[in-house]
Design a protein around this motif. Sequence first.
Motif, PDB file in Angstrom:
ATOM      1  N   TYR A 108      37.643  10.403 -35.961  1.00 41.93           N
ATOM      2  CA  TYR A 108      37.987  11.216 -37.132  1.00 41.93           C
ATOM      3  C   TYR A 108      39.288  11.980 -36.902  1.00 41.93           C
ATOM      4  O   TYR A 108      40.131  12.084 -37.814  1.00 41.93           O
ATOM      5  CB  TYR A 108      36.836  12.184 -37.424  1.00 41.93           C
ATOM      6  CG  TYR A 108      37.150  13.245 -38.445  1.00 41.93           C
ATOM      7  CD1 TYR A 108      37.105  12.957 -39.804  1.00 41.93           C
ATOM      8  CD2 TYR A 108      37.492  14.541 -38.052  1.00 41.93           C
ATOM      9  CE1 TYR A 108      37.396  13.936 -40.747  1.00 41.93           C
ATOM     10  CE2 TYR A 108      37.780  15.511 -38.985  1.00 41.93           C
ATOM     11  CZ  TYR A 108      37.721  15.212 -40.328  1.00 41.93           C
ATOM     12  OH  TYR A 108      38.024  16.176 -41.254  1.00 41.93           O
ATOM     13  N   LEU A 109      39.483  12.517 -35.706  1.00 38.25           N
ATOM     14  CA  LEU A 109      40.729  13.223 -35.407  1.00 38.25           C
ATOM     15  C   LEU A 109      41.929  12.288 -35.479  1.00 38.25           C
ATOM     16  O   LEU A 109      42.995  12.674 -35.965  1.00 38.25           O
ATOM     17  CB  LEU A 109      40.652  13.855 -34.014  1.00 38.25           C
ATOM     18  CG  LEU A 109      39.766  15.083 -33.826  1.00 38.25           C
ATOM     19  CD1 LEU A 109      39.914  15.615 -32.405  1.00 38.25           C
ATOM     20  CD2 LEU A 109      40.100  16.169 -34.825  1.00 38.25           C
ATOM     21  N   ILE A 110      41.760  11.068 -35.003  1.00 38.24           N
ATOM     22  CA  ILE A 110      42.878  10.121 -35.007  1.00 38.24           C
ATOM     23  C   ILE A 110      43.214   9.684 -36.425  1.00 38.24           C
ATOM     24  O   ILE A 110      44.387   9.637 -36.808  1.00 38.24           O
ATOM     25  CB  ILE A 110      42.545   8.909 -34.124  1.00 38.24           C
ATOM     26  CG1 ILE A 110      42.334   9.341 -32.673  1.00 38.24           C
ATOM     27  CG2 ILE A 110      43.663   7.869 -34.189  1.00 38.24           C
ATOM     28  CD1 ILE A 110      41.811   8.232 -31.790  1.00 38.24           C
ATOM     29  N   THR A 111      42.199   9.356 -37.210  1.00 41.72           N
ATOM     30  CA  THR A 111      42.435   8.789 -38.536  1.00 41.72           C
ATOM     31  C   THR A 111      42.736   9.871 -39.568  1.00 41.72           C
ATOM     32  O   THR A 111      43.778   9.844 -40.227  1.00 41.72           O
ATOM     33  CB  THR A 111      41.219   7.965 -38.963  1.00 41.72           C
ATOM     34  OG1 THR A 111      40.038   8.792 -38.892  1.00 41.72           O
ATOM     35  CG2 THR A 111      41.040   6.764 -38.059  1.00 41.72           C
ATOM     36  N   ASN A 167      30.532  12.080 -30.176  1.00 38.03           N
ATOM     37  CA  ASN A 167      31.838  12.503 -29.699  1.00 38.03           C
ATOM     38  C   ASN A 167      32.901  11.447 -29.962  1.00 38.03           C
ATOM     39  O   ASN A 167      34.027  11.766 -30.374  1.00 38.03           O
ATOM     40  CB  ASN A 167      31.770  12.807 -28.199  1.00 38.03           C
ATOM     41  CG  ASN A 167      31.339  14.225 -27.916  1.00 38.03           C
ATOM     42  OD1 ASN A 167      32.112  15.167 -27.955  1.00 38.03           O
ATOM     43  ND2 ASN A 167      30.053  14.389 -27.632  1.00 38.03           N
ATOM     44  N   ALA A 168      32.569  10.171 -29.731  1.00 41.49           N
ATOM     45  CA  ALA A 168      33.527   9.100 -30.009  1.00 41.49           C
ATOM     46  C   ALA A 168      33.852   9.032 -31.497  1.00 41.49           C
ATOM     47  O   ALA A 168      35.014   8.829 -31.887  1.00 41.49           O
ATOM     48  CB  ALA A 168      32.972   7.764 -29.523  1.00 41.49           C
ATOM     49  N   ALA A 169      32.840   9.212 -32.339  1.00 43.19           N
ATOM     50  CA  ALA A 169      33.091   9.192 -33.782  1.00 43.19           C
ATOM     51  C   ALA A 169      33.953  10.372 -34.210  1.00 43.19           C
ATOM     52  O   ALA A 169      34.782  10.247 -35.126  1.00 43.19           O
ATOM     53  CB  ALA A 169      31.758   9.205 -34.542  1.00 43.19           C
ATOM     54  N   TYR A 214      34.511   7.941 -21.548  1.00 44.77           N
ATOM     55  CA  TYR A 214      33.855   6.937 -22.379  1.00 44.77           C
ATOM     56  C   TYR A 214      34.032   7.234 -23.867  1.00 44.77           C
ATOM     57  O   TYR A 214      34.176   6.307 -24.679  1.00 44.77           O
ATOM     58  CB  TYR A 214      32.361   6.880 -22.044  1.00 44.77           C
ATOM     59  CG  TYR A 214      32.050   6.321 -20.677  1.00 44.77           C
ATOM     60  CD1 TYR A 214      33.004   5.608 -19.954  1.00 44.77           C
ATOM     61  CD2 TYR A 214      30.796   6.509 -20.084  1.00 44.77           C
ATOM     62  CE1 TYR A 214      32.726   5.094 -18.704  1.00 44.77           C
ATOM     63  CE2 TYR A 214      30.509   6.002 -18.830  1.00 44.77           C
ATOM     64  CZ  TYR A 214      31.477   5.300 -18.144  1.00 44.77           C
ATOM     65  OH  TYR A 214      31.192   4.806 -16.890  1.00 44.77           O
ATOM     66  N   SER A 215      34.033   8.506 -24.240  1.00 46.84           N
ATOM     67  CA  SER A 215      34.207   8.869 -25.649  1.00 46.84           C
ATOM     68  C   SER A 215      35.602   8.501 -26.137  1.00 46.84           C
ATOM     69  O   SER A 215      35.765   7.971 -27.246  1.00 46.84           O
ATOM     70  CB  SER A 215      33.957  10.363 -25.837  1.00 46.84           C
ATOM     71  OG  SER A 215      32.644  10.717 -25.472  1.00 46.84           O
ATOM     72  N   LEU A 264      36.950   2.063 -31.996  1.00 46.08           N
ATOM     73  CA  LEU A 264      36.653   2.320 -33.402  1.00 46.08           C
ATOM     74  C   LEU A 264      37.922   2.335 -34.251  1.00 46.08           C
ATOM     75  O   LEU A 264      37.945   1.807 -35.375  1.00 46.08           O
ATOM     76  CB  LEU A 264      35.912   3.647 -33.540  1.00 46.08           C
ATOM     77  CG  LEU A 264      34.492   3.715 -32.960  1.00 46.08           C
ATOM     78  CD1 LEU A 264      33.933   5.123 -33.092  1.00 46.08           C
ATOM     79  CD2 LEU A 264      33.579   2.709 -33.647  1.00 46.08           C
ATOM     80  N   VAL A 265      38.993   2.913 -33.716  1.00 43.95           N
ATOM     81  CA  VAL A 265      40.259   2.940 -34.448  1.00 43.95           C
ATOM     82  C   VAL A 265      40.811   1.530 -34.611  1.00 43.95           C
ATOM     83  O   VAL A 265      41.329   1.168 -35.684  1.00 43.95           O
ATOM     84  CB  VAL A 265      41.276   3.853 -33.738  1.00 43.95           C
ATOM     85  CG1 VAL A 265      42.660   3.736 -34.356  1.00 43.95           C
ATOM     86  CG2 VAL A 265      40.812   5.303 -33.779  1.00 43.95           C
ATOM     87  N   ALA A 266      40.712   0.719 -33.572  1.00 43.76           N
ATOM     88  CA  ALA A 266      41.196  -0.659 -33.663  1.00 43.76           C
ATOM     89  C   ALA A 266      40.431  -1.445 -34.733  1.00 43.76           C
ATOM     90  O   ALA A 266      41.027  -2.196 -35.519  1.00 43.76           O
ATOM     91  CB  ALA A 266      41.072  -1.344 -32.304  1.00 43.76           C
ATOM     92  N   VAL A 267      39.121  -1.271 -34.786  1.00 40.00           N
ATOM     93  CA  VAL A 267      38.321  -1.946 -35.812  1.00 40.00           C
ATOM     94  C   VAL A 267      38.680  -1.429 -37.202  1.00 40.00           C
ATOM     95  O   VAL A 267      38.797  -2.204 -38.164  1.00 40.00           O
ATOM     96  CB  VAL A 267      36.822  -1.742 -35.517  1.00 40.00           C
ATOM     97  CG1 VAL A 267      35.961  -2.303 -36.647  1.00 40.00           C
ATOM     98  CG2 VAL A 267      36.439  -2.409 -34.197  1.00 40.00           C
TER      99      VAL A 267
END
Length: 309
Positions: free
Chosen positions: A219-222, A213-215, A260-261, A268-271
Motif C-alpha cells: 500500500y505504501l508503494i502503490t 505487513n507485506a500488504a 520477508y515482509s 505483490l507490487v510486481a503482480v
Amino acid sequence: MKPERLKTSSGCLFCLGPESVTCPGAELCRSAGSVEMEEVLSKPRFHLDLWLAFTLQNWILDVGRPVVTLVLPADWTPLNRPGAAEYLHILYNISTPLILLKMLERSPRTLPRTAVRLGVITVVMGTSLHLVADSITRRLMLIGYQLHLSVRENPVLKNLNPSSLVDMSCGYSFSCRYVPLFLVLFLFFSGCFSHRKQEEKTPAAAWMLLIPNAAYYWYLITEGQTFILFIFTFFAMMATVMHKRRRGMVPDGNGLLTLYSFSAALVLVAVWVAWLWSDGVLRKKHSGLIYVPQPRCVYTLYLQQNNHT
C-alpha cells in the motif's frame, strides 16, 4: 570495612570472604557467570507488542482513511466539519511518531537526539500536509473530481479561473513523511541480528504478521508512490545482511519479519503492475519512468463507476 561483592549466578560464596582468602574455584565461577550473563543479555527477543501496535495503527488509521472516504456516504458528515477520515488522520499523526520513537528505543543503533527530533517533526509536518490534501481531495470528489485523471484532464478543473491554478497539484502524496519511516525501519532492522549459535526458528507470531505487513508495504508503494524510497531501503537491508553474515551474524525473528515482509511486498507490487500494465487510462495518469498505479485510481476508474451504473 570494604563492601562485599555480589554472588555469581552459579551461587558461589567465595566473594563473601575476606579479600586475602581466595576460593579455589573463583576463576571458574567468574567465567561461568559471565558466560551465562552474556547469553541472557544477547538472547534475541521478538517484539510482539511493538509489531502488533505498528500493524494495527497502519491498517486502521492509515489504510482505513481512503476506505472510509470511498465507502461511507458523503452526507453523513457536513462538509464544513471534519469527516471520519480526518479524525483517523489526526490519530495517525499522534500514534506514528510515538511508535517510531519506540522502535528507536528498542534498536541498539540510534540517531543523535537532534536527528530524531527533526525526523519526528518531519513526520508530523508531512502527515499534517497529507491531512489537508486528503480533505481537499475528498471535497473535490463530491463535485466530480476523478482520481484516475490528471489535474489538467479533470472536467471539474478545466473551467477554473485563473487557469494558472490548474498547475497547482492536488495530489496527496508527500514523500517527506515517508523518509523518516523507512529510515527508522532500517535502523531497527540493522540491530535485529544474533550470532549463528543463537539462531532460532522464525516465531509463529512473525508468520502471522507477515501477510498484513507485506500488504501494508504494498500500500505504501502503490498509494504513496514510494517505490524508489522503498527499493533503496530494501537494497540497504540486503547489504546489511551480507555484511553481518561475514561476521557470523544472522537476522533474528524481528529482522526476518522485516526482510520477508519487504520481499513479499515487492512480489505483490510486481503482480499489481503486471496486471495493469496495458491500461491506457492509468498510463496517462502515471506517465513517469516508473509505472505503479494507485489503488484509489483503479477503484474510481472501474469499481466506483460500475457501482454507479
